[in-house]
Scaffold this motif. Structure first.
Motif, PDB file in Angstrom:
ATOM      1  N   THR A  92      -4.241 108.672  72.776  1.00 53.46           N
ATOM      2  CA  THR A  92      -5.094 107.188  73.196  1.00 53.46           C
ATOM      3  C   THR A  92      -6.397 107.047  72.143  1.00 53.46           C
ATOM      4  O   THR A  92      -7.871 108.081  71.812  1.00 53.46           O
ATOM      5  CB  THR A  92      -5.900 107.056  74.695  1.00 53.46           C
ATOM      6  N   HIS A  93      -6.221 105.565  71.567  1.00 56.34           N
ATOM      7  CA  HIS A  93      -7.340 104.842  71.236  1.00 56.34           C
ATOM      8  C   HIS A  93      -8.408 103.888  71.075  1.00 56.34           C
ATOM      9  O   HIS A  93      -7.746 103.318  71.737  1.00 56.34           O
ATOM     10  CB  HIS A  93      -5.888 105.377  69.293  1.00 56.34           C
ATOM     11  N   VAL A  94      -9.201 103.599  70.632  1.00 55.93           N
ATOM     12  CA  VAL A  94      -9.898 102.628  71.629  1.00 55.93           C
ATOM     13  C   VAL A  94     -10.441 101.404  70.161  1.00 55.93           C
ATOM     14  O   VAL A  94     -10.598 102.750  68.858  1.00 55.93           O
ATOM     15  CB  VAL A  94     -11.832 102.956  72.136  1.00 55.93           C
ATOM     16  N   ASN A  95     -10.239 100.032  70.245  1.00 58.63           N
ATOM     17  CA  ASN A  95     -10.107  99.746  68.599  1.00 58.63           C
ATOM     18  C   ASN A  95     -11.049  98.690  68.940  1.00 58.63           C
ATOM     19  O   ASN A  95     -11.034  97.982  70.859  1.00 58.63           O
ATOM     20  CB  ASN A  95      -9.005  98.670  68.890  1.00 58.63           C
ATOM     21  N   ILE A  96     -12.666  98.495  68.587  1.00 52.18           N
ATOM     22  CA  ILE A  96     -13.219  97.655  68.713  1.00 52.18           C
ATOM     23  C   ILE A  96     -13.250  96.590  68.210  1.00 52.18           C
ATOM     24  O   ILE A  96     -13.711  96.468  67.090  1.00 52.18           O
ATOM     25  CB  ILE A  96     -14.848  98.457  68.509  1.00 52.18           C
ATOM     26  N   ALA A  97     -12.718  95.430  69.160  1.00 51.96           N
ATOM     27  CA  ALA A  97     -11.820  94.751  68.153  1.00 51.96           C
ATOM     28  C   ALA A  97     -12.122  93.142  69.575  1.00 51.96           C
ATOM     29  O   ALA A  97     -11.545  93.347  70.245  1.00 51.96           O
ATOM     30  CB  ALA A  97     -10.274  94.959  68.341  1.00 51.96           C
ATOM     31  N   PRO A  98     -12.804  92.226  68.931  1.00 53.06           N
ATOM     32  CA  PRO A  98     -12.852  92.196  67.492  1.00 53.06           C
ATOM     33  C   PRO A  98     -14.427  92.295  67.751  1.00 53.06           C
ATOM     34  O   PRO A  98     -15.409  91.853  68.423  1.00 53.06           O
ATOM     35  CB  PRO A  98     -12.653  90.882  67.406  1.00 53.06           C
ATOM     36  N   VAL A  99     -15.379  92.800  66.300  1.00 53.51           N
ATOM     37  CA  VAL A  99     -16.531  92.927  66.928  1.00 53.51           C
ATOM     38  C   VAL A  99     -17.048  91.648  65.804  1.00 53.51           C
ATOM     39  O   VAL A  99     -17.103  90.865  64.975  1.00 53.51           O
ATOM     40  CB  VAL A  99     -16.958  93.899  65.370  1.00 53.51           C
ATOM     41  N   ILE A 100     -17.870  91.174  67.160  1.00 52.25           N
ATOM     42  CA  ILE A 100     -18.919  89.692  66.290  1.00 52.25           C
ATOM     43  C   ILE A 100     -20.175  89.705  65.722  1.00 52.25           C
ATOM     44  O   ILE A 100     -20.706  90.313  66.701  1.00 52.25           O
ATOM     45  CB  ILE A 100     -18.922  88.754  67.962  1.00 52.25           C
TER      46      ILE A 100
END
Length: 365
Positions: free
Chosen positions: A235-243
């Motif tokens: 399991t991977h966490v993608n911080i997306a999108p970064v604003i």
């Protein structure tokens, strides 16, 4: 919505895009408010009418999309749906609705297409003698676990084919509904055939509600990360999108939360604003953050070579310049401190077994 926000005359509660009035590139003309009866119908007692989600069955002739992009880690993907009810205002897939003469605005999140024959098409594709297995990405365009999956179950049917054929599959979602299929995913993971990327944009509920109004809360997503990880699923966490100037201050907190909930790795993607997404996002800023709109767009343009969007390979996914480098460095430092390793999905392809289809010669054996 912050203290300086201002109401938008056509904004709908629970919807991301304020309007459908966005410039379109194909056949559909932009319809601007001009005071006619259509505009009057939009308003009831000073508030916008409630939009209902429509789902249209679509029966494509092929189901896998192949690509040769050098900056993404897969060469094929599949989408069970077009459009997405989550309503994320920043969604880079919104412009695809223009191909249907529909608006990337409210139409994208209310007029959806489902592909009931997706699993059968996939089986036929896998059965071809020329097909060679490689990781198939699900959720790269619209979310495979958006609310309509609860009733349609097309994503689950696709995963059943994956399990039957022992084909590798990577899933990207921002919904805890992925847990509905944890039984299949755990079996795939036992043979190193799957991974799940959970997208987390903000831990602040007010920000999430305005950015992605119909997506599950961050805590539900993180709890899903924990259960997936405990089931042996990478399991991977993608911080997306970064604003920038809106969510970038949360990078470290999200990394810490991801690690605490069992994620093996994290990554970030700065916000992308292709085609019609840019004016929709600016309209959203006018509504929710008018006091910092100029700052937000200035930083975005600094990361995108002086433009609102950079479509070029190698830079489109990570940005460029000091701001983009700062975001990457902060993420890498936070990940090291949290004990997270570099992302390594590494799914197997050697277990693939071609399925039989009705009428094929393999049915004789």
């Amino acid at each position: 919505m912050n203290a300086n926000s201002k109401p938008h005359p056509f904004a709908r509660k629970g919807r991301g895009a304020p309007t459908n009035a966005t410039p379109l590139r194909f056949n559909m003309n932009e319809r601007l408010a001009d005071g006619d009866w259509l505009d009057d119908r939009e308003m009831l007692d000073g508030t916008a009418t409630k939009l209902r989600t429509e789902v249209i069955a679509e029966f494509p002739k092929s189901i896998i999309n192949f690509n040769t992009s050098p900056d993404i880690p897969f060469d094929r993907s599949i989408n069970a749906y077009r459009g997405c009810e989550h309503g994320c205002v920043y969604c880079y897939a919104r412009p695809t609705h223009a191909y249907h003469d529909l608006s990337p605005g409210l139409d994208f999140e209310t007029k959806l297409f489902a592909k009931p024959n997706a699993a059968e098409l996939l089986r036929q594709t896998f059965a071809k003698p020329t097909y060679k297995a490689a990781t198939l990405a699900i959720g790269t365009n619209t979310d495979p676990y958006q609310p309509i999956e609860k009733h349609n179950r097309i994503t689950r049917q696709i995963l059943e084919i994956m399990l039957e054929t022992q084909h590798p599959v990577g899933i990207t979602t921002k919904s805890d509904r992925v847990l509905d299929d944890i039984d299949i995913l755990a079996k795939l993971a036992a043979n190193q055939l799957t991974s799940v990327t959970m997208s987390v944009t903000s831990l602040e509920s007010a920000t999430s509600r305005s950015l992605e109004p119909r997506a599950p809360s961050a805590i539900k997503r993180l709890n899903a990360v924990r259960q997936l990880s405990e089931a042996g699923i990478y399991t991977h966490v993608n911080i997306a999108p970064v604003i920038p100037a809106i969510t970038d201050h949360e990078i470290e907190a999200i990394v810490v939360a991801a690690a605490a909930h069992g994620a093996q790795s994290v990554s970030i993607i700065p916000i992308r604003l292709p085609h019609e997404v840019a004016p929709l996002f600016e309209e959203w800023l006018d509504h929710h953050f008018p006091d910092r709109k100029h700052k937000v767009m200035s930083i975005i343009m600094q990361m995108r070579g002086g433009k609102r969007n950079d479509p070029d390979f190698h830079t489109r996914m990570k940005g460029q310049g000091p701001w983009a480098e700062l975001l990457r460095n902060r993420t890498e430092i936070a990940a090291r401190k949290a004990g997270l390793r570099e992302a390594k999905f590494g799914l197997r392809t050697d277990l693939f077994r071609r399925p039989t289809v009705k009428g094929s010669q393999l049915e004789l054996f």
